[in-house]
Design a protein around this motif. Structure first.
Motif, PDB file in Angstrom:
ATOM      1  N   ALA A 120     -14.101   9.844  40.008  1.00  0.00           N
ATOM      2  CA  ALA A 120     -13.123  10.919  40.190  1.00  0.00           C
ATOM      3  C   ALA A 120     -13.806  12.232  40.551  1.00  0.00           C
ATOM      4  CB  ALA A 120     -12.294  11.089  38.917  1.00  0.00           C
ATOM      5  N   GLY A 121     -15.003  12.460  40.000  1.00  0.00           N
ATOM      6  CA  GLY A 121     -15.712  13.688  40.299  1.00  0.00           C
ATOM      7  C   GLY A 121     -16.152  13.791  41.742  1.00  0.00           C
ATOM      8  N   MET A 122     -16.392  12.652  42.381  1.00  0.00           N
ATOM      9  CA  MET A 122     -16.827  12.666  43.781  1.00  0.00           C
ATOM     10  C   MET A 122     -15.662  12.797  44.758  1.00  0.00           C
ATOM     11  SD  MET A 122     -20.085  12.455  43.645  1.00  0.00           S
ATOM     12  CE  MET A 122     -21.367  12.010  42.465  1.00  0.00           C
ATOM     13  N   ALA A 123     -14.428  12.604  44.296  1.00  0.00           N
ATOM     14  CA  ALA A 123     -13.291  12.522  45.202  1.00  0.00           C
ATOM     15  C   ALA A 123     -13.058  13.820  45.963  1.00  0.00           C
ATOM     16  CB  ALA A 123     -12.031  12.127  44.431  1.00  0.00           C
ATOM     17  N   MET A 124     -13.226  14.967  45.311  1.00  0.00           N
ATOM     18  CA  MET A 124     -12.895  16.247  45.928  1.00  0.00           C
ATOM     19  C   MET A 124     -14.087  16.939  46.577  1.00  0.00           C
ATOM     20  SD  MET A 124      -9.651  17.090  45.797  1.00  0.00           S
ATOM     21  CE  MET A 124      -9.549  18.882  45.792  1.00  0.00           C
ATOM     22  N   ILE A 125     -15.231  16.287  46.602  1.00  0.00           N
ATOM     23  CA  ILE A 125     -16.408  16.930  47.191  1.00  0.00           C
ATOM     24  C   ILE A 125     -16.193  17.192  48.679  1.00  0.00           C
ATOM     25  CG2 ILE A 125     -18.820  16.542  47.835  1.00  0.00           C
ATOM     26  CD1 ILE A 125     -19.314  15.406  45.131  1.00  0.00           C
ATOM     27  N   SER A 126     -15.559  16.247  49.374  1.00  0.00           N
ATOM     28  CA  SER A 126     -15.310  16.456  50.804  1.00  0.00           C
ATOM     29  C   SER A 126     -14.375  17.645  51.018  1.00  0.00           C
ATOM     30  CB  SER A 126     -14.706  15.190  51.425  1.00  0.00           C
ATOM     31  OG  SER A 126     -13.440  14.884  50.830  1.00  0.00           O
ATOM     32  N   TRP A 127     -13.413  17.830  50.128  1.00  0.00           N
ATOM     33  CA  TRP A 127     -12.495  18.964  50.215  1.00  0.00           C
ATOM     34  C   TRP A 127     -13.251  20.282  50.085  1.00  0.00           C
ATOM     35  CZ3 TRP A 127      -6.864  19.281  49.947  1.00  0.00           C
ATOM     36  CH2 TRP A 127      -6.386  20.570  49.728  1.00  0.00           C
ATOM     37  N   VAL A 128     -14.063  20.379  49.029  1.00  0.00           N
ATOM     38  CA  VAL A 128     -14.780  21.626  48.771  1.00  0.00           C
ATOM     39  C   VAL A 128     -15.805  21.907  49.868  1.00  0.00           C
ATOM     40  CG1 VAL A 128     -16.236  22.847  47.112  1.00  0.00           C
ATOM     41  CG2 VAL A 128     -14.402  21.351  46.295  1.00  0.00           C
ATOM     42  N   ALA A 129     -16.476  20.847  50.340  1.00  0.00           N
ATOM     43  CA  ALA A 129     -17.454  21.038  51.415  1.00  0.00           C
ATOM     44  C   ALA A 129     -16.778  21.535  52.693  1.00  0.00           C
ATOM     45  CB  ALA A 129     -18.195  19.731  51.676  1.00  0.00           C
ATOM     46  N   ALA A 130     -15.623  20.961  53.024  1.00  0.00           N
ATOM     47  CA  ALA A 130     -14.900  21.410  54.219  1.00  0.00           C
ATOM     48  C   ALA A 130     -14.406  22.841  54.047  1.00  0.00           C
ATOM     49  CB  ALA A 130     -13.722  20.469  54.500  1.00  0.00           C
ATOM     50  N   PHE A 131     -14.018  23.197  52.828  1.00  0.00           N
ATOM     51  CA  PHE A 131     -13.615  24.574  52.557  1.00  0.00           C
ATOM     52  C   PHE A 131     -14.759  25.537  52.880  1.00  0.00           C
ATOM     53  CE2 PHE A 131     -12.987  28.390  50.162  1.00  0.00           C
ATOM     54  CZ  PHE A 131     -11.625  28.554  50.032  1.00  0.00           C
ATOM     55  N   GLY A 132     -15.977  25.178  52.468  1.00  0.00           N
ATOM     56  CA  GLY A 132     -17.117  26.035  52.731  1.00  0.00           C
ATOM     57  C   GLY A 132     -17.433  26.177  54.207  1.00  0.00           C
ATOM     58  N   LEU A 133     -17.105  25.167  55.009  1.00  0.00           N
ATOM     59  CA  LEU A 133     -17.367  25.236  56.455  1.00  0.00           C
ATOM     60  C   LEU A 133     -16.395  26.167  57.176  1.00  0.00           C
ATOM     61  CD1 LEU A 133     -18.052  21.483  57.302  1.00  0.00           C
ATOM     62  CD2 LEU A 133     -19.734  23.336  57.175  1.00  0.00           C
ATOM     63  N   ALA A 134     -15.254  26.425  56.567  1.00  0.00           N
ATOM     64  CA  ALA A 134     -14.219  27.189  57.266  1.00  0.00           C
ATOM     65  C   ALA A 134     -14.667  28.611  57.577  1.00  0.00           C
ATOM     66  CB  ALA A 134     -12.937  27.213  56.424  1.00  0.00           C
ATOM     67  N   GLY A 135     -15.380  29.239  56.650  1.00  0.00           N
ATOM     68  CA  GLY A 135     -15.801  30.616  56.870  1.00  0.00           C
ATOM     69  C   GLY A 135     -16.658  30.792  58.107  1.00  0.00           C
ATOM     70  N   PRO A 136     -17.787  30.044  58.227  1.00  0.00           N
ATOM     71  CA  PRO A 136     -18.605  30.162  59.433  1.00  0.00           C
ATOM     72  C   PRO A 136     -17.858  29.792  60.714  1.00  0.00           C
ATOM     73  CG  PRO A 136     -19.840  29.102  57.682  1.00  0.00           C
ATOM     74  CD  PRO A 136     -18.434  29.218  57.198  1.00  0.00           C
ATOM     75  N   LEU A 137     -16.983  28.786  60.652  1.00  0.00           N
ATOM     76  CA  LEU A 137     -16.221  28.417  61.842  1.00  0.00           C
ATOM     77  C   LEU A 137     -15.258  29.525  62.244  1.00  0.00           C
ATOM     78  CD1 LEU A 137     -15.367  24.669  61.091  1.00  0.00           C
ATOM     79  CD2 LEU A 137     -17.056  25.546  62.717  1.00  0.00           C
ATOM     80  N   LEU A 138     -14.626  30.141  61.265  1.00  0.00           N
ATOM     81  CA  LEU A 138     -13.663  31.183  61.551  1.00  0.00           C
ATOM     82  C   LEU A 138     -14.329  32.399  62.180  1.00  0.00           C
ATOM     83  CD1 LEU A 138     -10.609  31.592  61.175  1.00  0.00           C
ATOM     84  CD2 LEU A 138     -11.117  32.739  59.016  1.00  0.00           C
ATOM     85  N   ALA A 139     -15.556  32.685  61.764  1.00  0.00           N
ATOM     86  CA  ALA A 139     -16.261  33.841  62.313  1.00  0.00           C
ATOM     87  C   ALA A 139     -16.567  33.671  63.806  1.00  0.00           C
ATOM     88  CB  ALA A 139     -17.555  34.073  61.543  1.00  0.00           C
ATOM     89  N   ARG A 140     -16.558  32.452  64.289  1.00  0.00           N
ATOM     90  CA  ARG A 140     -16.839  32.190  65.706  1.00  0.00           C
ATOM     91  C   ARG A 140     -15.589  32.204  66.574  1.00  0.00           C
ATOM     92  NH1 ARG A 140     -21.955  30.018  66.564  1.00  0.00           N
ATOM     93  NH2 ARG A 140     -23.128  29.583  64.653  1.00  0.00           N
ATOM     94  N   VAL A 141     -14.413  32.274  65.958  1.00  0.00           N
ATOM     95  CA  VAL A 141     -13.169  32.286  66.726  1.00  0.00           C
ATOM     96  C   VAL A 141     -12.989  33.666  67.349  1.00  0.00           C
ATOM     97  CG1 VAL A 141     -10.661  32.070  66.578  1.00  0.00           C
ATOM     98  CG2 VAL A 141     -12.131  30.546  65.246  1.00  0.00           C
ATOM     99  N   PRO A 142     -12.637  33.757  68.628  1.00  0.00           N
ATOM    100  CA  PRO A 142     -12.421  35.076  69.253  1.00  0.00           C
ATOM    101  C   PRO A 142     -11.386  35.881  68.488  1.00  0.00           C
ATOM    102  CG  PRO A 142     -12.488  33.356  70.922  1.00  0.00           C
ATOM    103  CD  PRO A 142     -12.491  32.658  69.602  1.00  0.00           C
TER     104      PRO A 142
END
Length: 635
Positions: A451-473
């Motif tokens: 159960a502890g591993m289930a949400m790791i992909s969610w949290v990791a994707a959350f962390g990627l959003a910031g750098p991706l958003l900074a590249r959007v015009p």
């Protein structure tokens, strides 16, 4: 001589130097090793974030060991979040008025002691009470983290420090999920879930020792008691009447003096406008859990008066605005004593906490208790109690005090719509953390490590959003909040479809959860960025407090409503795998609808024309008192 601000592009020295208050000529001395200080502060932030997520994984084990109901397990999660949310602004203001070091140490000590109490709890009521105390400790220490970064880091060094801060936020959320599952599954010496809290004790003691060694001592007004604060302010007032005042001990070295014609570049920057160069997105929240939102509600004050930059620790609690040029300069031989309003709205906090508890306690415990009459009375009392809270905030503002929720901030339509969208999405996230842990362990019989591993992909994707958003015009900035909410709704719909087709769990479930994490990250970052650019800088601290409190309270409400609904449909979480899957489908469908509504709210907020809010709340009054001697030599 006064310390000069370093060039933003140059490397800052390892040690920050500040001027000793009252020293002739403002002699310089080393104040703090900045990177050691940062390590201590971020470790505290990491611990606070871990304890938000870790209790969700432990909920089934706590139910089994303590004989707790599903609702009581939900209170173990919600109690921490509610205490953190209600006391967050108070912790920030106390740090500014009483001293950042003192409040940080007090918060860490309370957090550590409460963690020990959690580990030793032998009944649900004791555990819930200990978790509330733990949340209160986190609310005291966490606001000092961004304060320390703002006070002791400048230019590119501050950007670097904020990058480490982002890692601590997202890393704490990941560690809370994974570490909680591993510790519970290990069942060390037959202790079950208790090590998830017991591990905080040695870590907290180590951080207390380190903080005593590396955090600079609080001096000046920041350590004054409430009874002597007005009298001790005469030294600051006397310093403001002469050119080139010495900086207090715990003030960032780049702070500069100002007068009526203060240049814009000399004004203290809001902490949540510190982003990568050329980024058009403002503050990017870096991870779920405590700290989600704009960070320290009181770490930034950038009103029209630049004098706030040199007013010492008290400026974190009370932006005076006396440097705007409207007040006459003090005459020689006089002292201006500032009658500062109370910095902590105890009455408002009590009303807000009562309102929230009247709502979430019946929602979580109602099914287990059979909905007795007193629970309906509690629910009926929510509306009048909330109305009384709002009236108390207005009365406090009319008396010149600082309310917990600034009316000037929430009056802005863009802020209201954005807060609604941000609160709705955060509600679904906190609910999913709780519901998914119960579903996998109680419904499907999987272990806590799984159960502890289930949400790791969610949290990791959350962390990627910031750098991706900074590249959007930047021309697409207005639509990104709605885009994020739509992606979040798509993630919930994808998981719902996976379950409807007969699947229960597996790697595809984990990957699909990553879609939702990415959507939440995009929407949260973009919504916070929009809100911080709508209002004038003088509302920076109030806005930050509103965003943080709104997010945490909505998270607690999500656990109570969606989590309580899941427990109702699964008879406290003990239903069959098929029934548990159907209940999870209902939660996912509701979450998807909330995400769509959040997208509509964010789009409505993007179409609303911002209005210039004018300050209506006086924050300080001044009285001129004639003295018999000049105050130049006062420390």
């Amino acid at each position: 001589m006064r310390p000069q601000p370093p060039d933003p592009g140059s490397a800052a020295p390892e040690h920050t130097t500040t001027a000793r208050p009252g020293a002739a000529g403002g002699s310089l001395r080393p104040a703090v090793h900045r990177w050691r200080l940062l390590a201590v502060l971020l470790a505290a932030q990491f611990m606070a974030n871990i304890d938000t997520a870790i209790a969700n994984i432990a909920a089934p084990a706590i139910q089994s060991d303590l004989g707790a109901s599903g609702g009581e397990a939900g209170l173990v999660v919600s109690g921490y979040v509610v205490a953190y949310a209600v006391l967050l602004v108070a912790g920030a203001r106390l740090g500014g008025s009483r001293g950042h070091r003192r409040i940080f140490l007090a918060g860490m000590a309370l957090f550590t002691a409460a963690s020990l109490a959690c580990a030793l709890a032998f009944d649900p009521a004791t555990l819930v009470a200990s978790r509330i105390a733990q949340g209160a400790g986190a609310a005291l220490m966490v606001p000092q983290v961004l304060s320390g970064i703002q006070l002791y880091f400048t230019g590119r060094q501050r950007i670097k420090a904020l990058g480490y801060y982002a890692i601590a936020l997202s890393g704490g959320a990941v560690a809370g999920q994974a570490l909680g599952g591993v510790l519970i599954a290990a069942n060390i010496l037959g202790t079950g879930w208790r090590p998830i809290f017991l591990i905080n004790v040695p870590a907290g003691l180590l951080l207390l020792w380190a903080a005593v060694r590396v955090m600079p001592a609080d001096v000046g007004e920041g350590t004054a008691s409430a009874g002597t604060r007005a009298a001790s302010s005469k030294a600051a007032a006397a310093a403001s009447s002469r050119p080139g005042p010495s900086a207090p001990e715990y003030v960032r070295p780049e702070a500069v003096d100002s007068g009526p014609a203060c240049p814009e570049s000399a004004r203290p920057e809001p902490a949540f406008l510190e982003t990568a160069p050329d980024a058009a997105w403002g503050p990017l929240s870096s991870g779920p859990g405590p700290g989600t939102g704009a960070g320290n509600p009181e770490s930034a004050h950038s009103g029209p008066a630049c004098q706030e930059a040199t007013s010492g620790p008290a400026r974190d609690a009370f932006p005076s605005g006396s440097g705007s040029g409207s007040d006459p300069a003090p005459r020689p031989g006089t002292t201006t004593i500032v009658a500062v309003p109370d910095d902590v709205d105890v009455h408002g906090m009590a009303l807000l906490a009562t309102t929230v508890l009247l709502l979430i306690v019946p929602l979580l415990l109602g099914t287990d208790a059979g909905w007795p009459w007193w629970m309906w009375v509690c629910l009926a009392a929510v509306v009048p109690m909330g109305a009384e809270f709002r009236r108390s905030q207005r009365r406090r503002a009319a008396r010149g005090g600082r309310p917990l929720i600034a009316e000037e901030v929430v009056r802005e339509p863009v802020i209201r719509w954005s807060l609604a969208a941000h609160g709705a999405t955060t509600m679904t996230y906190f609910a999913l953390l709780f519901v998914l842990a119960v579903y996998l362990q109680e419904g499907l019989g999987r272990g806590p490590a799984y159960a502890g591993m289930a949400m790791i992909s969610w949290v990791a994707a959350f962390g990627l959003a910031g750098p991706l958003l900074a590249r959007v015009p930047s021309r697409y900035a207005a639509v990104m909040p709605a885009v994020g909410c739509t992606v979040l709704a798509g993630g919930y719909a994808a998981v719902w479809l996976y379950l409807v087709t007969g699947h229960r769990t597996g790697p595809p479930l984990f990957l699909l959860l990553g879609i939702g994490g990415l959507g939440l990250g995009i929407s949260s970052n973009a919504l916070i960025a929009r809100m911080t650019f709508v209002l004038p800088d003088r509302y920076a601290a109030d806005l930050s407090g509103v965003i943080s409190t709104n997010a945490q309270l909505c998270g607690a409400l999500g656990v109570a409503t969606l989590g309580g609904g899941y427990l109702h449909l699964t008879d406290g979480g003990s239903a069959s795998a098929a029934a548990s899957a159907h209940a999870l489908q209902a939660v996912l469908a509701t979450s998807a609808v909330l995400a769509v509504l959040a997208a509509l709210a964010s789009q409505r907020g993007g179409r609303t024309r911002p209005t210039e809010a004018e300050p209506t709340t006086p924050v300080a009054t001044t009285t001129t008192v004639t003295t018999t001697r000049p105050e130049r030599g006062d420390p």
